[in-house]
Each structure stands twice: as structure tokens, then as C-alpha cells.
Motif scaffolding. Structure first.
Motif, PDB file in Angstrom:
ATOM      1  N   LYS A 134       5.957  10.078  -8.722  1.00 58.24           N
ATOM      2  CA  LYS A 134       7.367  10.370  -9.011  1.00 58.24           C
ATOM      3  C   LYS A 134       8.057   9.257  -9.782  1.00 58.24           C
ATOM      4  O   LYS A 134       9.157   9.440 -10.296  1.00 58.24           O
ATOM      5  N   ASP A 135       7.402   8.086  -9.875  1.00 58.29           N
ATOM      6  CA  ASP A 135       8.045   6.942 -10.519  1.00 58.29           C
ATOM      7  C   ASP A 135       7.328   6.463 -11.777  1.00 58.29           C
ATOM      8  O   ASP A 135       7.890   5.673 -12.538  1.00 58.29           O
ATOM      9  N   ILE A 136       6.111   6.932 -12.004  1.00 54.48           N
ATOM     10  CA  ILE A 136       5.264   6.315 -13.022  1.00 54.48           C
ATOM     11  C   ILE A 136       5.821   6.465 -14.437  1.00 54.48           C
ATOM     12  O   ILE A 136       5.557   5.633 -15.312  1.00 54.48           O
ATOM     13  N   PHE A 195      12.494  -1.117 -14.992  1.00 54.02           N
ATOM     14  CA  PHE A 195      11.706  -1.867 -14.007  1.00 54.02           C
ATOM     15  C   PHE A 195      12.136  -1.464 -12.602  1.00 54.02           C
ATOM     16  O   PHE A 195      13.316  -1.346 -12.315  1.00 54.02           O
ATOM     17  N   MET A 196      11.168  -1.256 -11.729  1.00 60.17           N
ATOM     18  CA  MET A 196      11.470  -0.800 -10.382  1.00 60.17           C
ATOM     19  C   MET A 196      11.032  -1.840  -9.359  1.00 60.17           C
ATOM     20  O   MET A 196       9.942  -2.410  -9.466  1.00 60.17           O
ATOM     21  N   ASN A 235       0.835  -1.200   0.000  1.00 59.13           N
ATOM     22  CA  ASN A 235       0.000   0.000   0.000  1.00 59.13           C
ATOM     23  C   ASN A 235       0.870   1.250   0.000  1.00 59.13           C
ATOM     24  O   ASN A 235       1.233   1.782   1.052  1.00 59.13           O
ATOM     25  N   GLN A 236       1.201   1.714  -1.195  1.00 58.14           N
ATOM     26  CA  GLN A 236       2.004   2.929  -1.355  1.00 58.14           C
ATOM     27  C   GLN A 236       1.081   4.153  -1.349  1.00 58.14           C
ATOM     28  O   GLN A 236      -0.087   4.078  -1.728  1.00 58.14           O
TER      29      GLN A 236
END
Length: 251
Positions: free
Chosen positions: A230-232, A237-238, A224-225
Motif C-alpha cells: 500500500k506504500d511502495i 519519504f515515509m 519486520n513489516q
């Protein structure tokens, strides 16, 4: 089924039982003084405090519905459905039995949001479970059935059986032919047991299972972030460290 061999390839692990069942799937530091008289009449024999590391208490590990025998039976059953293997911990280590205990003690366990008044008619196959019994009652009957069948066939309680015997008993319950329960069926009980097992593995740790978010970590699931703004737009790959709902309390 043969006993588990850690050297077996992945396809031969006990987790095949899950696939065959229709699913693909810091310590607290405290100070202490060594020595000293218990009566207070002798002086301390040391001048330095010894640091003692204590494990933090997990308050989710508290039974709200099960008695000890029911808990041990549930713990053995869920570990058979989702066992520890080379990929990570099993349902027992993940605390799945505590998750199930808490769910059965909740309004969900007594069907608080369902219409439960008579008259009761036999439902069609497409209507799902149609029973006057609450979920907690069905689960209790099922646990007793596991022990009754195990005593009849092996002269032992379910929790005392071997891993292979656990799987044999649960397979009988899944197929729903060889043994009958009063008020419900072994198939309905097994379906609930299997569903709750997977919920306990992957639900937020706040609810009692998925200990230390290890279920999520095995799947590389971020939990649940608060957001991904900021990453989308990043192309690579993260791997994101998972977070629980508890991590956002007070934000």
C-alpha cells in the motif's frame, strides 16, 4: 581517553571506538485497598481503591548461560563498544548482554550445525576461525581474560574499570599483541564480542536485545513489516513505525 563529556560534538563521542574498530555504522493497572487490619480484625479505613501502576515484566531479562560476574563483564564491554550518546541508548540499556547470553545458550553457542570432529589443522587466514572450541567456550575464555588482564594492569575487575580503562583493555584485545589467551586469541574473542554487540543492538527484540526496538528507531528502520504494497508507490519519504516478529504472531 578523557571521560565522556555530553557537550562534546558528535565526532568526539565515545562511539568513535566503534568506528575505529572497523565498523561504520503501558503499564498494567491493578487495584489496591489502603488500610485495613493485617489480622483481619479491623475494618478498612478507606472506601476507594488506589490505582497502582506496575511496569510490565520483561521475560527476556533472564540469564540462560552467564553467571552474574560474566554478565556484568559482558555488559561493561558491550557498552564500551556501543555506548549511550546524544543519538540514543547504549548497548546496556538495549539489553545486548541478554541477547549474547541467549545466543551462547542456544545451539549456535555449541556450534550445533558445524562439523566439530578432529583431526584439527591450523587454517589459513582466508578460512576464518578454525578452532576445536565451541563459541560459548571461546567467549567464556575471553571474559575471564578481560578480568585477568584488568587485575594485572589495574588491580580491578573489568566491570569496575572507568570508561577510558575499558577502552584501553578492549583495544589491547583487538590488537592481539600484549596479552595471550589459552585455546584462542584475544583478536578472535574481540571479533566475536563486537559482532554480537551489533547483532544485539539491531536484531529483533524477540531475541533479547534491541529493547523496545530503540536500535531500529535510531536508524529509522521499519523492522519486520507484513508488507509494503500500500506504500511502495508513494513518492514522499515515509517514516514507518517499526514492528517486531512478535507483533505478527497469530496473524
Amino acid at each position: 581517553m578523557p571521560e565522556k563529556d555530553s557537550k562534546q560534538p558528535v565526532d568526539n563521542s565515545r562511539r568513535n571506538f566503534l568506528k575505529n574498530s572497523g565498523f561504520a555504522l503501558g503499564g498494567l493497572i491493578v487495584g489496591g485497598v489502603i488500610g485495613g487490619s493485617l489480622t483481619g480484625q479491623k475494618e478498612a479505613t478507606t472506601k476507594e481503591a488506589e490505582k497502582v501502576v506496575e511496569k510490565p515484566v520483561d521475560y527476556n531479562k533472564a540469564l540462560m548461560f552467564f553467571n552474574q560476574e560474566q554478565f556484568q563483564t559482558t555488559e561493561a564491554a558491550v557498552e564500551c563498544i556501543f555506548p549511550q550518546d546524544e543519538h540514543g541508548p547504549g548497548a546496556k540499556e538495549l539489553g545486548v548482554a541478554y541477547y549474547i547470553d541467549h545466543q551462547l545458550a542456544s545451539p549456535w553457542g555449541i556450534n550445533a550445525k558445524d562439523y566439530m570432529q578432529g583431526p584439527f589443522y591450523k587454517g589459513s587466514a582466508t578460512q576464518g576461525m578454525q578452532s576445536p572450541l565451541r563459541r560459548a567456550e571461546i567467549f567464556t575464555i575471553g571474559l575471564q581474560g578481560l578480568n585477568t588482564y584488568s587485575q594485572q594492569k589495574y588491580n580491578k575487575k573489568f566491570a569496575e574499570l572507568s570508561e577510558a580503562e575499558h577502552e584501553e583493555v578492549l583495544t589491547v584485545f583487538e590488537e592481539g599483541k600484549e596479552f595471550q589467551l589459552t585455546g584462542t586469541t584475544t583478536k578472535e574473542f574481540f571479533k566475536m564480542l563486537r559482532s554480537l554487540t551489533l547483532e544485539g543492538v539491531y536484531a529483533d527484540p524477540m531475541y533479547g536485545g534491541n529493547k523496545d526496538m530503540q536500535g531500529w528507531k535510531m536508524r529509522k528502520y521499519p523492522g519486520n513489516q507484513m508488507g509494503y504494497a500500500k506504500d511502495i508507490e508513494k513518492e514522499e519519504f515515509m517514516t514507518i513505525e517499526p514492528k517486531s516478529l512478535h507483533d505478527h504472531m497469530g496473524h
